[in-house]
Design a protein around this motif. Structure first.
Motif, PDB file in Angstrom:
ATOM      1  N   LEU A   1      84.092   1.970 -41.321  1.00 57.87           N
ATOM      2  CA  LEU A   1      84.604   2.018 -39.445  1.00 57.87           C
ATOM      3  C   LEU A   1      84.986   3.027 -39.248  1.00 57.87           C
ATOM      4  CD1 LEU A   1      86.384  -0.245 -38.013  1.00 57.87           C
ATOM      5  CD2 LEU A   1      88.163   0.949 -39.557  1.00 57.87           C
ATOM      6  N   LEU A   2      84.916   3.956 -39.832  1.00 60.89           N
ATOM      7  CA  LEU A   2      84.785   5.290 -38.574  1.00 60.89           C
ATOM      8  C   LEU A   2      83.329   5.353 -38.291  1.00 60.89           C
ATOM      9  CD1 LEU A   2      85.305   8.124 -38.127  1.00 60.89           C
ATOM     10  CD2 LEU A   2      83.753   9.456 -39.877  1.00 60.89           C
ATOM     11  N   LEU A   3      81.725   4.950 -38.317  1.00 63.28           N
ATOM     12  CA  LEU A   3      80.799   4.820 -37.696  1.00 63.28           C
ATOM     13  C   LEU A   3      80.387   3.773 -36.321  1.00 63.28           C
ATOM     14  CD1 LEU A   3      78.058   5.743 -40.755  1.00 63.28           C
ATOM     15  CD2 LEU A   3      78.914   7.612 -39.085  1.00 63.28           C
ATOM     16  N   ILE A   4      81.540   2.590 -36.599  1.00 61.06           N
ATOM     17  CA  ILE A   4      81.583   1.636 -35.362  1.00 61.06           C
ATOM     18  C   ILE A   4      82.219   2.780 -34.412  1.00 61.06           C
ATOM     19  CG2 ILE A   4      83.036  -0.441 -34.734  1.00 61.06           C
ATOM     20  CD1 ILE A   4      80.433  -1.142 -36.579  1.00 61.06           C
ATOM     21  N   TYR A   5      82.791   4.037 -34.566  1.00 60.61           N
ATOM     22  CA  TYR A   5      83.734   4.163 -33.621  1.00 60.61           C
ATOM     23  C   TYR A   5      82.843   5.005 -33.354  1.00 60.61           C
ATOM     24  CZ  TYR A   5      88.134   1.868 -34.626  1.00 60.61           C
ATOM     25  OH  TYR A   5      89.601   0.390 -35.036  1.00 60.61           O
ATOM     26  N   TRP A   6      81.322   5.905 -33.751  1.00 58.77           N
ATOM     27  CA  TRP A   6      81.566   6.902 -32.916  1.00 58.77           C
ATOM     28  C   TRP A   6      79.748   6.482 -32.413  1.00 58.77           C
ATOM     29  CZ3 TRP A   6      83.038  10.927 -35.549  1.00 58.77           C
ATOM     30  CH2 TRP A   6      81.897  12.674 -35.268  1.00 58.77           C
ATOM     31  N   TYR A   7      80.037   7.183 -31.496  1.00 54.33           N
ATOM     32  CA  TYR A   7      79.424   6.998 -30.294  1.00 54.33           C
ATOM     33  C   TYR A   7      78.398   7.778 -30.568  1.00 54.33           C
ATOM     34  CZ  TYR A   7      82.983   3.176 -28.965  1.00 54.33           C
ATOM     35  OH  TYR A   7      83.999   2.662 -28.672  1.00 54.33           O
ATOM     36  N   GLN A   8      77.415   7.203 -29.466  1.00 52.39           N
ATOM     37  CA  GLN A   8      76.291   8.738 -29.124  1.00 52.39           C
ATOM     38  C   GLN A   8      75.374   8.778 -27.724  1.00 52.39           C
ATOM     39  OE1 GLN A   8      74.438   8.608 -33.952  1.00 52.39           O
ATOM     40  NE2 GLN A   8      72.714   7.541 -31.817  1.00 52.39           N
ATOM     41  N   ALA A   9      74.923   9.976 -27.354  1.00 53.70           N
ATOM     42  CA  ALA A   9      74.541   9.611 -25.816  1.00 53.70           C
ATOM     43  C   ALA A   9      73.732   8.719 -25.683  1.00 53.70           C
ATOM     44  CB  ALA A   9      73.602  11.267 -25.413  1.00 53.70           C
ATOM     45  N   ASP A  10      72.852   8.520 -26.790  1.00 55.25           N
ATOM     46  CA  ASP A  10      71.283   7.499 -26.435  1.00 55.25           C
ATOM     47  C   ASP A  10      71.812   6.476 -27.576  1.00 55.25           C
ATOM     48  OD1 ASP A  10      70.128   9.095 -24.349  1.00 55.25           O
ATOM     49  OD2 ASP A  10      69.245  10.767 -25.934  1.00 55.25           O
ATOM     50  N   GLU A  11      72.014   5.026 -26.547  1.00 57.38           N
ATOM     51  CA  GLU A  11      72.342   4.439 -27.368  1.00 57.38           C
ATOM     52  C   GLU A  11      71.077   3.355 -27.282  1.00 57.38           C
ATOM     53  OE1 GLU A  11      74.308   4.108 -30.360  1.00 57.38           O
ATOM     54  OE2 GLU A  11      76.077   5.186 -29.608  1.00 57.38           O
ATOM     55  N   THR A  12      70.753   2.627 -28.541  1.00 59.99           N
ATOM     56  CA  THR A  12      70.305   1.517 -28.150  1.00 59.99           C
ATOM     57  C   THR A  12      71.451  -0.247 -27.794  1.00 59.99           C
ATOM     58  OG1 THR A  12      70.677  -0.314 -30.369  1.00 59.99           O
ATOM     59  CG2 THR A  12      68.796   1.577 -29.745  1.00 59.99           C
ATOM     60  N   PRO A  13      70.561  -0.914 -26.782  1.00 58.68           N
ATOM     61  CA  PRO A  13      71.744  -1.918 -26.088  1.00 58.68           C
ATOM     62  C   PRO A  13      72.817  -2.457 -27.058  1.00 58.68           C
ATOM     63  CG  PRO A  13      69.272  -2.107 -25.176  1.00 58.68           C
ATOM     64  CD  PRO A  13      69.705  -1.157 -26.461  1.00 58.68           C
ATOM     65  N   VAL A  14      72.514  -3.200 -28.187  1.00 58.57           N
ATOM     66  CA  VAL A  14      72.887  -3.693 -29.344  1.00 58.57           C
ATOM     67  C   VAL A  14      74.541  -2.486 -29.684  1.00 58.57           C
ATOM     68  CG1 VAL A  14      72.643  -2.984 -31.338  1.00 58.57           C
ATOM     69  CG2 VAL A  14      73.287  -5.147 -31.286  1.00 58.57           C
ATOM     70  N   TRP A  15      74.252  -1.557 -29.914  1.00 56.32           N
ATOM     71  CA  TRP A  15      75.475  -0.343 -29.665  1.00 56.32           C
ATOM     72  C   TRP A  15      76.387  -0.544 -28.511  1.00 56.32           C
ATOM     73  CZ3 TRP A  15      77.269   1.637 -34.371  1.00 56.32           C
ATOM     74  CH2 TRP A  15      77.054   1.789 -35.578  1.00 56.32           C
ATOM     75  N   GLN A  16      75.409   0.302 -27.901  1.00 58.35           N
ATOM     76  CA  GLN A  16      76.343   0.388 -26.528  1.00 58.35           C
ATOM     77  C   GLN A  16      77.398  -0.646 -26.163  1.00 58.35           C
ATOM     78  OE1 GLN A  16      73.591   1.213 -22.918  1.00 58.35           O
ATOM     79  NE2 GLN A  16      75.024   2.703 -22.221  1.00 58.35           N
TER      80      GLN A  16
END
Length: 366
Positions: A261-276
């Protein structure tokens, strides 16, 4: 602990908490009449348990109580939350001290507790100016989050009096069933047609998760909603967490559920469309310096010794669980049971989270 007396009314602008009633109760519980001159201010969005900062000439504390109205008692059990915080005092997990509690009646007409106020930074959205201003500081903040999670999962429940805090055997299968039931309830209570169109894919995701439950490697205390904005960081040292908050979903179970669950909340600068597309809630972790999701997972694995081969299942389950939680909030908003402001920012969150769950199961967390 106090549990007697009539239910107290709420003051305007403070649903579920009257400053006069809270102040009078604290004056007795904490032995200082200055608490009678208390003021209350809400903390957080109020989408789950309600949290108030209580200020008075005697000092500052924090009050926690369940949501106003009909709620599932097991989901908002103040006694469980108070118990785990009290048990973890003195361990490697930083938690506030519990100062007073009520099983009902005074001061709010429901179970509640008061804990010490921990001054610090809660990283939510934009970081305070000057705090964790360098990439090195943000890297340390990310590492501190991993270190505290590893520390929590290393606590022996028997040693701290929590051997009966949950039923770890079958935890993951029960979690899938629980959140599947929650989803069906949310649909019945009025999720809109746009959300209902995802029902088939969500049911399919639930079936995939239920049919591929991994073998638990270790049972530990789990937080249930571990993320960066449920932690209070030191104002001068971004590498130090002063308190972990919001323990309402804690139990005994599989620690990788917390990591997923922590990783679901973990955003990155460069995201793939499905994550973003699935990132509707604010988070500062896409700023330079914060580790990538794969680095968070690797750091956890090194410190905990757990095998992360089945991690995609846990991340997909995290997406599924969060989708159901947000669907329930939207259902209550659209039924008029809670203020419309609680839907801010999450109106279109369910469908992308379901898509992310399928993506992670098929392709991993990258």
């Amino acid at each position: 602990m106090s549990s007697e007396g009539p239910s107290e009314p709420s003051a305007p602008g403070h649903p579920g908490a009257d400053p006069a009633a809270v102040g009078a109760w604290l004056a007795v519980e904490l032995g200082d009449e200055a608490w009678r001159r208390s003021t209350l201010s809400p903390i957080g969005a109020g989408r789950s348990n309600l949290t108030y900062r209580v200020d008075s000439p005697a000092g500052t504390v924090v009050l926690r109580r369940p949501p106003v109205g009909a709620v599932a008692a097991t989901a908002h059990d103040m006694n469980r939350e108070r118990r785990v915080i009290s048990a973890l005092r003195g361990t490697a997990v930083p938690v506030p001290a519990v100062l007073a509690a009520s099983d009902g009646g005074r001061p709010v007409g429901a179970s509640c507790y008061v804990m010490e106020y921990i001054d610090g930074v809660v990283p939510l959205g934009e970081l305070p100016e000057g705090w964790a201003a360098t990439e090195a500081d943000r890297a340390r903040a990310g590492q501190a989050l991993v270190d505290v999670l590893v520390g929590l999962h290393a606590v022996d429940p028997d040693t701290v009096g929590l051997s009966d805090f949950g039923r770890p055997d079958g935890y993951l299968a029960r979690q899938v069933r629980r959140w599947s039931t929650q989803w069906e309830t949310a649909r019945a209570d009025g999720v809109t047609a746009a959300s209902a169109r995802t029902a088939g894919e969500l049911s399919q995701l639930c079936a995939l998760l239920g049919g591929s439950v991994p073998t638990t490697q270790r049972n530990t205390i789990v937080h249930g909603d571990y993320r960066i904005d449920n932690c209070v960081y030191d104002r001068t040292d971004p590498g130090r967490i002063r308190a972990v908050l919001d323990w309402e979903m804690s139990t005994l179970g599989d620690p990788l559920a917390d990591l997923g669950l922590l990783l679901i909340y973990w955003y990155q600068a460069d995201e793939t469309p499905v994550w973003q597309a699935a990132q509707h809630l604010p988070s500062p972790t896409r700023l330079p310096g914060f580790p990538l999701r794969v680095d968070v997972a690797a750091a956890y694995a090194r410190a905990s010794g757990l095998d992360l081969e089945p991690l995609p299942w846990y991340v997909a389950f995290g997406a599924f669980k969060l989708a159901v939680v947000l669907a329930g909030i939207l259902a209550r908003v659209r039924a008029g049971a809670v203020p419309a402001a609680m839907a801010h920012g999450i109106d279109d969150a369910v469908e992308p989270l379901v898509a992310l769950g399928h993506h992670v199961l098929a392709r991993g967390i990258d």
